[in-house]
Design an enzyme around this catalytic site. Sequence first.
Site, mmCIF file in Angstrom:
data_model
loop_
_atom_site.group_PDB
_atom_site.id
_atom_site.type_symbol
_atom_site.label_atom_id
_atom_site.label_comp_id
_atom_site.label_asym_id
_atom_site.label_seq_id
_atom_site.Cartn_x
_atom_site.Cartn_y
_atom_site.Cartn_z
ATOM 1 N N CYS A 105 0.835 -1.113 -0.065
ATOM 2 C CA CYS A 105 -0.018 -0.084 0.092
ATOM 3 C C CYS A 105 0.749 1.043 -0.002
ATOM 4 O O CYS A 105 1.402 1.475 -1.082
ATOM 5 C CB CYS A 105 -0.847 -0.122 1.160
ATOM 6 S SG CYS A 105 -2.644 1.059 0.965
ATOM 7 N N GLU A 158 -0.521 -8.816 5.053
ATOM 8 C CA GLU A 158 -0.324 -9.107 6.322
ATOM 9 C C GLU A 158 -1.587 -9.088 7.294
ATOM 10 O O GLU A 158 -1.605 -9.337 8.657
ATOM 11 C CB GLU A 158 0.501 -7.714 6.941
ATOM 12 C CG GLU A 158 -0.170 -6.451 7.085
ATOM 13 C CD GLU A 158 -0.468 -5.611 5.781
ATOM 14 O OE1 GLU A 158 -0.857 -4.429 5.995
ATOM 15 O OE2 GLU A 158 0.003 -6.197 4.767
ATOM 16 N N HIS A 217 -3.312 -6.061 1.094
ATOM 17 C CA HIS A 217 -2.382 -6.304 2.393
ATOM 18 C C HIS A 217 -2.358 -7.692 2.667
ATOM 19 O O HIS A 217 -3.156 -8.268 3.281
ATOM 20 C CB HIS A 217 -3.485 -5.382 3.385
ATOM 21 C CG HIS A 217 -3.152 -4.125 3.252
ATOM 22 N ND1 HIS A 217 -2.269 -3.202 4.043
ATOM 23 C CD2 HIS A 217 -4.049 -2.996 2.891
ATOM 24 C CE1 HIS A 217 -2.401 -1.988 3.622
ATOM 25 N NE2 HIS A 217 -3.172 -1.782 2.983
#
Length: 227
Positions: free
Chosen positions: A86, A196, A194
Amino acid sequence: MKFAVVVFPGSNCDRDMLHAITDALQEEASFVWHTETDLSPYDGILLPGGFSHGDYLRSGAMGATAPIMQAVKQEAAKGKPVLGVCNGFQILLEAGLLPGAMLRNESLSFICRNIGIKVRRNNTMFTSKYEQGEEIILPIAHGEGNYFCDDQTYEALQRNNQILFTYSNNPNGSVQDIAGICNERGNVLGMMPHPERAVESLLGSTDGLTLFQSIVSNWRESHVLNT
């Protein structure tokens, strides 16, 4: 494997990234402040999402000038894995580590939801544990995730097999549905989704964990070959 999670003023996904590495992946990770100038003790470098320096000027523009970015470039040149997610992707673009630029989403609205992502290459250090063409589910959360490049750059990305991820249903207007690209060497990856935030079933998907597992697996294999 030891990861550096680079923290800029305005980062807000740094703790998510640290959690993904230390709790879900069970590897070592530390926060590294943007003013540091040495990343040599680390095996991998992670640039998290957020709003570095408030996204003044352009998203990632000020973050790209931070002292730590010279160290990122040095370690990338050594072949170490560098992942920007991002805002981290935006910083990699502004720093010249990846080609192209980010525009505002076509809708001019911030988008935050889970979305389908297609794995276009599974022969890289970031994607080796995925299946070729596999569709995975990852969350996105951005207002300026509309990846842009000119025709010549896009042709180079195709020719060099640098497009690793594309959107199944393009949410932001990115050129040719691009969601993530790597450098020609294949050790620097920038992506808007994302991973994570998709490392535990409680979060709705574990598809992001596979990316981190790929990094660790390839790092260990390379170190076995070099010993």
